[in-house]
Design a protein around this motif. Structure first.
Motif, PDB file in Angstrom:
ATOM      1  N   TRP A  59       6.971  14.856   1.793  1.00  0.00           N
ATOM      2  CA  TRP A  59       6.935  15.333   3.183  1.00  0.00           C
ATOM      3  C   TRP A  59       5.808  14.639   3.934  1.00  0.00           C
ATOM      4  CZ3 TRP A  59       7.513  21.362   3.704  1.00  0.00           C
ATOM      5  CH2 TRP A  59       8.788  21.742   3.283  1.00  0.00           C
ATOM      6  N   ALA A  60       4.646  14.559   3.302  1.00  0.00           N
ATOM      7  CA  ALA A  60       3.484  13.937   3.937  1.00  0.00           C
ATOM      8  C   ALA A  60       3.764  12.464   4.249  1.00  0.00           C
ATOM      9  CB  ALA A  60       2.257  14.078   3.037  1.00  0.00           C
ATOM     10  N   LEU A  61       4.332  11.761   3.293  1.00  0.00           N
ATOM     11  CA  LEU A  61       4.658  10.350   3.508  1.00  0.00           C
ATOM     12  C   LEU A  61       5.613  10.199   4.687  1.00  0.00           C
ATOM     13  CD1 LEU A  61       4.578   7.347   2.634  1.00  0.00           C
ATOM     14  CD2 LEU A  61       6.548   7.873   1.177  1.00  0.00           C
ATOM     15  N   PHE A 104       7.469  11.150  -7.848  1.00  0.00           N
ATOM     16  CA  PHE A 104       7.129  11.216  -6.432  1.00  0.00           C
ATOM     17  C   PHE A 104       8.389  11.084  -5.564  1.00  0.00           C
ATOM     18  CE2 PHE A 104       6.396   8.846  -2.511  1.00  0.00           C
ATOM     19  CZ  PHE A 104       5.536   9.707  -1.850  1.00  0.00           C
ATOM     20  N   SER A 105       9.196  10.088  -5.846  1.00  0.00           N
ATOM     21  CA  SER A 105      10.325   9.766  -4.968  1.00  0.00           C
ATOM     22  C   SER A 105      11.601  10.530  -5.305  1.00  0.00           C
ATOM     23  CB  SER A 105      10.596   8.265  -5.008  1.00  0.00           C
ATOM     24  OG  SER A 105      10.862   7.854  -6.329  1.00  0.00           O
ATOM     25  N   GLU A 116      15.162   4.634  -4.543  1.00  0.00           N
ATOM     26  CA  GLU A 116      15.465   3.352  -3.888  1.00  0.00           C
ATOM     27  C   GLU A 116      15.341   3.463  -2.375  1.00  0.00           C
ATOM     28  OE1 GLU A 116      15.823   0.423  -5.438  1.00  0.00           O
ATOM     29  OE2 GLU A 116      15.386   1.563  -7.260  1.00  0.00           O
ATOM     30  N   ILE A 117      15.742   4.589  -1.821  1.00  0.00           N
ATOM     31  CA  ILE A 117      15.651   4.789  -0.376  1.00  0.00           C
ATOM     32  C   ILE A 117      14.187   4.844   0.057  1.00  0.00           C
ATOM     33  CG2 ILE A 117      16.119   6.402   1.517  1.00  0.00           C
ATOM     34  CD1 ILE A 117      18.714   7.149  -0.055  1.00  0.00           C
ATOM     35  N   TYR A 118      13.380   5.646  -0.652  1.00  0.00           N
ATOM     36  CA  TYR A 118      11.955   5.733  -0.315  1.00  0.00           C
ATOM     37  C   TYR A 118      11.271   4.375  -0.462  1.00  0.00           C
ATOM     38  CZ  TYR A 118      11.970  10.787   0.130  1.00  0.00           C
ATOM     39  OH  TYR A 118      12.208  12.071   0.560  1.00  0.00           O
ATOM     40  N   LYS A 132       1.783  -4.730   8.585  1.00  0.00           N
ATOM     41  CA  LYS A 132       0.951  -5.907   8.278  1.00  0.00           C
ATOM     42  C   LYS A 132      -0.553  -5.642   8.364  1.00  0.00           C
ATOM     43  CE  LYS A 132       4.484  -8.943  10.068  1.00  0.00           C
ATOM     44  NZ  LYS A 132       4.903  -9.766  11.161  1.00  0.00           N
ATOM     45  N   VAL A 133      -0.967  -4.504   7.886  1.00  0.00           N
ATOM     46  CA  VAL A 133      -2.384  -4.165   7.959  1.00  0.00           C
ATOM     47  C   VAL A 133      -3.042  -4.274   6.596  1.00  0.00           C
ATOM     48  CG1 VAL A 133      -4.020  -2.336   8.537  1.00  0.00           C
ATOM     49  CG2 VAL A 133      -1.911  -2.583   9.822  1.00  0.00           C
ATOM     50  N   GLU A 134      -2.368  -3.806   5.614  1.00  0.00           N
ATOM     51  CA  GLU A 134      -2.916  -3.675   4.272  1.00  0.00           C
ATOM     52  C   GLU A 134      -2.230  -4.690   3.366  1.00  0.00           C
ATOM     53  OE1 GLU A 134      -5.334  -2.750   1.784  1.00  0.00           O
ATOM     54  OE2 GLU A 134      -5.393  -1.109   3.205  1.00  0.00           O
ATOM     55  N   ASN A 135      -3.021  -5.328   2.493  1.00  0.00           N
ATOM     56  CA  ASN A 135      -2.452  -6.276   1.532  1.00  0.00           C
ATOM     57  C   ASN A 135      -2.027  -5.596   0.240  1.00  0.00           C
ATOM     58  OD1 ASN A 135      -2.789  -8.494   3.184  1.00  0.00           O
ATOM     59  ND2 ASN A 135      -4.893  -8.811   2.505  1.00  0.00           N
ATOM     60  N   ASP A 136      -2.466  -4.387   0.035  1.00  0.00           N
ATOM     61  CA  ASP A 136      -2.216  -3.659  -1.199  1.00  0.00           C
ATOM     62  C   ASP A 136      -1.220  -2.527  -0.924  1.00  0.00           C
ATOM     63  OD1 ASP A 136      -2.528  -1.564  -3.204  1.00  0.00           O
ATOM     64  OD2 ASP A 136      -4.285  -2.671  -3.911  1.00  0.00           O
ATOM     65  N   PHE A 137      -0.046  -2.624  -1.528  1.00  0.00           N
ATOM     66  CA  PHE A 137       1.034  -1.670  -1.272  1.00  0.00           C
ATOM     67  C   PHE A 137       0.640  -0.243  -1.673  1.00  0.00           C
ATOM     68  CE2 PHE A 137       5.395   0.036  -2.401  1.00  0.00           C
ATOM     69  CZ  PHE A 137       5.833   0.148  -1.087  1.00  0.00           C
ATOM     70  N   LEU A 138      -0.042  -0.084  -2.801  1.00  0.00           N
ATOM     71  CA  LEU A 138      -0.475   1.242  -3.241  1.00  0.00           C
ATOM     72  C   LEU A 138      -1.469   1.848  -2.245  1.00  0.00           C
ATOM     73  CD1 LEU A 138      -0.412   3.547  -5.262  1.00  0.00           C
ATOM     74  CD2 LEU A 138      -2.147   2.326  -6.602  1.00  0.00           C
ATOM     75  N   LYS A 139      -2.424   1.058  -1.774  1.00  0.00           N
ATOM     76  CA  LYS A 139      -3.373   1.564  -0.773  1.00  0.00           C
ATOM     77  C   LYS A 139      -2.643   1.972   0.498  1.00  0.00           C
ATOM     78  CE  LYS A 139      -7.651  -0.745  -2.053  1.00  0.00           C
ATOM     79  NZ  LYS A 139      -8.690  -1.680  -1.612  1.00  0.00           N
ATOM     80  N   PHE A 140      -1.663   1.174   0.892  1.00  0.00           N
ATOM     81  CA  PHE A 140      -0.838   1.479   2.065  1.00  0.00           C
ATOM     82  C   PHE A 140      -0.174   2.841   1.899  1.00  0.00           C
ATOM     83  CE2 PHE A 140       3.548   1.371   3.677  1.00  0.00           C
ATOM     84  CZ  PHE A 140       3.341   1.165   5.034  1.00  0.00           C
ATOM     85  N   LEU A 141       0.454   3.068   0.742  1.00  0.00           N
ATOM     86  CA  LEU A 141       1.102   4.352   0.470  1.00  0.00           C
ATOM     87  C   LEU A 141       0.099   5.501   0.489  1.00  0.00           C
ATOM     88  CD1 LEU A 141       3.626   3.544  -2.404  1.00  0.00           C
ATOM     89  CD2 LEU A 141       4.153   4.145  -0.050  1.00  0.00           C
ATOM     90  N   LYS A 142      -1.038   5.289  -0.158  1.00  0.00           N
ATOM     91  CA  LYS A 142      -2.046   6.352  -0.231  1.00  0.00           C
ATOM     92  C   LYS A 142      -2.587   6.705   1.148  1.00  0.00           C
ATOM     93  CE  LYS A 142      -4.830   6.577  -3.781  1.00  0.00           C
ATOM     94  NZ  LYS A 142      -5.767   6.275  -4.869  1.00  0.00           N
ATOM     95  N   CYS A 143      -2.757   5.707   2.018  1.00  0.00           N
ATOM     96  CA  CYS A 143      -3.224   5.988   3.385  1.00  0.00           C
ATOM     97  C   CYS A 143      -2.184   6.799   4.158  1.00  0.00           C
ATOM     98  CB  CYS A 143      -3.535   4.691   4.127  1.00  0.00           C
ATOM     99  SG  CYS A 143      -5.080   3.909   3.603  1.00  0.00           S
ATOM    100  N   HIS A 144      -0.914   6.472   3.967  1.00  0.00           N
ATOM    101  CA  HIS A 144       0.141   7.233   4.646  1.00  0.00           C
ATOM    102  C   HIS A 144       0.238   8.658   4.089  1.00  0.00           C
ATOM    103  CE1 HIS A 144       2.127   4.937   7.763  1.00  0.00           C
ATOM    104  NE2 HIS A 144       1.953   3.849   7.033  1.00  0.00           N
ATOM    105  N   ILE A 145       0.145   8.806   2.786  1.00  0.00           N
ATOM    106  CA  ILE A 145       0.195  10.144   2.193  1.00  0.00           C
ATOM    107  C   ILE A 145      -0.992  10.971   2.683  1.00  0.00           C
ATOM    108  CG2 ILE A 145       0.025  11.450   0.028  1.00  0.00           C
ATOM    109  CD1 ILE A 145       1.581   9.057  -1.286  1.00  0.00           C
ATOM    110  N   SER A 146      -2.162  10.364   2.720  1.00  0.00           N
ATOM    111  CA  SER A 146      -3.362  11.067   3.167  1.00  0.00           C
ATOM    112  C   SER A 146      -3.214  11.538   4.614  1.00  0.00           C
ATOM    113  CB  SER A 146      -4.578  10.148   3.030  1.00  0.00           C
ATOM    114  OG  SER A 146      -5.741  10.817   3.444  1.00  0.00           O
ATOM    115  N   ARG A 147      -2.781  10.620   5.486  1.00  0.00           N
ATOM    116  CA  ARG A 147      -2.608  11.014   6.883  1.00  0.00           C
ATOM    117  C   ARG A 147      -1.532  12.079   7.012  1.00  0.00           C
ATOM    118  NH1 ARG A 147      -0.821   7.125  11.840  1.00  0.00           N
ATOM    119  NH2 ARG A 147       1.063   6.914  10.589  1.00  0.00           N
ATOM    120  N   GLY A 148      -0.455  11.933   6.262  1.00  0.00           N
ATOM    121  CA  GLY A 148       0.636  12.902   6.320  1.00  0.00           C
ATOM    122  C   GLY A 148       0.205  14.288   5.884  1.00  0.00           C
ATOM    123  N   ILE A 149      -0.613  14.367   4.854  1.00  0.00           N
ATOM    124  CA  ILE A 149      -1.123  15.668   4.404  1.00  0.00           C
ATOM    125  C   ILE A 149      -1.939  16.304   5.532  1.00  0.00           C
ATOM    126  CG2 ILE A 149      -2.722  16.817   2.823  1.00  0.00           C
ATOM    127  CD1 ILE A 149      -1.833  14.734   0.681  1.00  0.00           C
TER     128      ILE A 149
END
Length: 113
Positions: free
Chosen positions: A35-37, A65-66, A71-73, A85-102
């Motif tokens: 939900w947060a993502l 998680f998914s 595959e859709i997520y 195109k902000v983050e070079n690290d996909f995991l960091k990108f996901l974690k930032c979105h999850i954090s903001r979503g929470i």
């Protein structure tokens, strides 16, 4: 783009999720994190770039998680990753979105009453 095996949450995220679990009655971390993502990805702005430690005991595999729509997520996340195109690290990108979503979920009146 790196493959995601495990998503580990920070202690701060864990405490926020405990609050959400209490307010929503939803027991599973993965459901709340999905939900947060989605909440964060629905916001057209880019989440703040932050180093989110993996300092809690909450972790889940990408598959957990998914869920059944893995595959859709993954496709949605890859598309957002490429377009932002902000983050070079996909995991960091996901974690930032999850954090903001929470944080966004915590601010919603329907969860905080």
């Amino acid at each position: 783009m790196q493959h995601i095996d495990i998503i580990r949450l920070s202690e701060k995220q864990k405490q926020q999720l405990i609050t959400l679990k209490r307010k929503t009655g939803i027991e599973n971390w993965n459901v709340l994190c999905r939900w947060a993502l989605c909440k964060s990805l629905a916001d057209p702005t880019i989440p703040p770039k932050e180093d989110i430690p993996s300092d809690s005991n909450v972790e889940m595999s990408w598959r957990t998680f998914s869920g059944e729509h893995s595959e859709i997520y993954l496709s949605i996340c890859k598309t957002a990753f490429k377009s932002q195109k902000v983050e070079n690290d996909f995991l960091k990108f996901l974690k930032c979105h999850i954090s903001r979503g929470i944080s966004l979920l915590l601010k919603e009146d329907k969860f905080m009453n």
